[in-house]
Design a protein around this motif. Structure first.
Motif, mmCIF file in Angstrom:
data_model
loop_
_atom_site.group_PDB
_atom_site.id
_atom_site.type_symbol
_atom_site.label_atom_id
_atom_site.label_comp_id
_atom_site.label_asym_id
_atom_site.label_seq_id
_atom_site.Cartn_x
_atom_site.Cartn_y
_atom_site.Cartn_z
ATOM 1 N N ARG A 34 0.839 -1.155 -0.281
ATOM 2 C CA ARG A 34 -0.013 -0.189 -0.150
ATOM 3 C C ARG A 34 0.957 1.418 0.060
ATOM 4 N NH1 ARG A 34 -4.099 -1.177 5.059
ATOM 5 N NH2 ARG A 34 -2.247 -2.482 5.814
ATOM 6 N N GLU A 196 1.023 4.210 8.736
ATOM 7 C CA GLU A 196 0.500 2.807 7.901
ATOM 8 C C GLU A 196 0.010 3.920 6.896
ATOM 9 O OE1 GLU A 196 -1.054 -1.421 7.569
ATOM 10 O OE2 GLU A 196 -0.362 -0.483 9.771
ATOM 11 N N SER A 198 -3.914 3.059 4.582
ATOM 12 C CA SER A 198 -4.887 2.234 5.133
ATOM 13 C C SER A 198 -5.703 1.900 3.444
ATOM 14 C CB SER A 198 -6.081 3.238 5.584
ATOM 15 O OG SER A 198 -6.070 4.327 4.140
ATOM 16 N N ASP A 199 -5.955 0.745 3.213
ATOM 17 C CA ASP A 199 -6.872 0.666 2.029
ATOM 18 C C ASP A 199 -8.131 1.629 2.018
ATOM 19 O OD1 ASP A 199 -6.378 -2.113 2.514
ATOM 20 O OD2 ASP A 199 -7.871 -2.607 3.358
ATOM 21 N N GLU A 201 -7.262 5.172 1.725
ATOM 22 C CA GLU A 201 -6.085 6.091 0.881
ATOM 23 C C GLU A 201 -6.332 5.565 -0.299
ATOM 24 O OE1 GLU A 201 -3.275 8.269 3.577
ATOM 25 O OE2 GLU A 201 -3.735 6.252 4.848
#
Length: 210
Positions: A34, A196, A198-199, A201
């Protein structure tokens, strides 16, 4: 070495090294999921090129997940560092691969929902990540792009180790690495903000850049 404020800042600085690709009609910018996607988003906007996500999962040592013994990509691509993998038993390798394959499948389903399969035939695949530690993930990404018919494969990262850079230089047609510290620690050490990704984003980036 210069630290980046965040991934978007790294993307802006890296884009300055990719201006030769502006206006080329056959470039697809591929953010490695990601962490590479926010960097790739900025680059795609600067180049005026389409953005897509490339899901590749690192195969990490059970006791040190950041140390990769290989990586997986869509389409059954599997890259293994035999020297590192030699420290593991068959069962350990199988368990790590099973877990990472399940996550790869989940992310592929999530990010490709409503989107056509990745199409790279005859195109220049510009693979972008937020950094290179071992290079195993990026190496798998290069092989995925080749399997999908990419005419040319370029890897671009804001920072990376010299060893990973040299390994990828033998795999890709071109590797652009803005910073190669003489003593490389970890990718996150070269960012002020390395939260981190995120999905959400990732999906937001994919829908915002055509």
């Amino acid at each position: 070495m210069t630290a980046y404020r965040d991934r978007a800042d790294a993307g802006l600085m890296l884009a300055d090294r990719l201006t030769a690709l502006i206006g080329e009609p056959d470039v697809t910018v591929l953010g490695l999921v990601r962490g590479g996607v926010p960097v790739a988003r900025v680059i795609a906007e600067r180049l005026g090129a389409p953005l897509d996500a490339l899901v590749v999962r690192k195969l990490g040592m059970p006791w040190a997940p950041e140390v990769a013994f290989g990586a997986l990509g869509p389409g059954g691509v599997r890259v293994v560092n035999e020297v590192v993998a030699g420290q593991l038993g068959t069962d350990d390798i199988a368990e790590v691969q099973r877990r990472e394959q399940a996550e790869l499948d989940r992310r592929e389903e999530l990010y490709r929902a409503g989107r056509p399969p990745l199409e790279l035939a005859g195109r220049t695949a510009l693979i972008v990540d937020d950094g290179l530690a071992t290079g195993a993930t990026a190496r798998a990404a290069v092989q995925v792009a080749r399997q999908l018919g990419a005419r040319r494969v370029v890897v671009a990262v804001p920072v990376g180790s010299q060893e990973a850079y040299e390994m990828l230089a033998a795999e890709a047609d071109q590797v652009i690495c803005a910073q190669r510290p003489p003593t490389f620690t970890a990718v996150g050490a070269y960012y002020d903000d390395f939260q981190e990704v995120s999905d959400g984003e990732v999906t937001d980036a994919l829908t915002s850049v055509s």
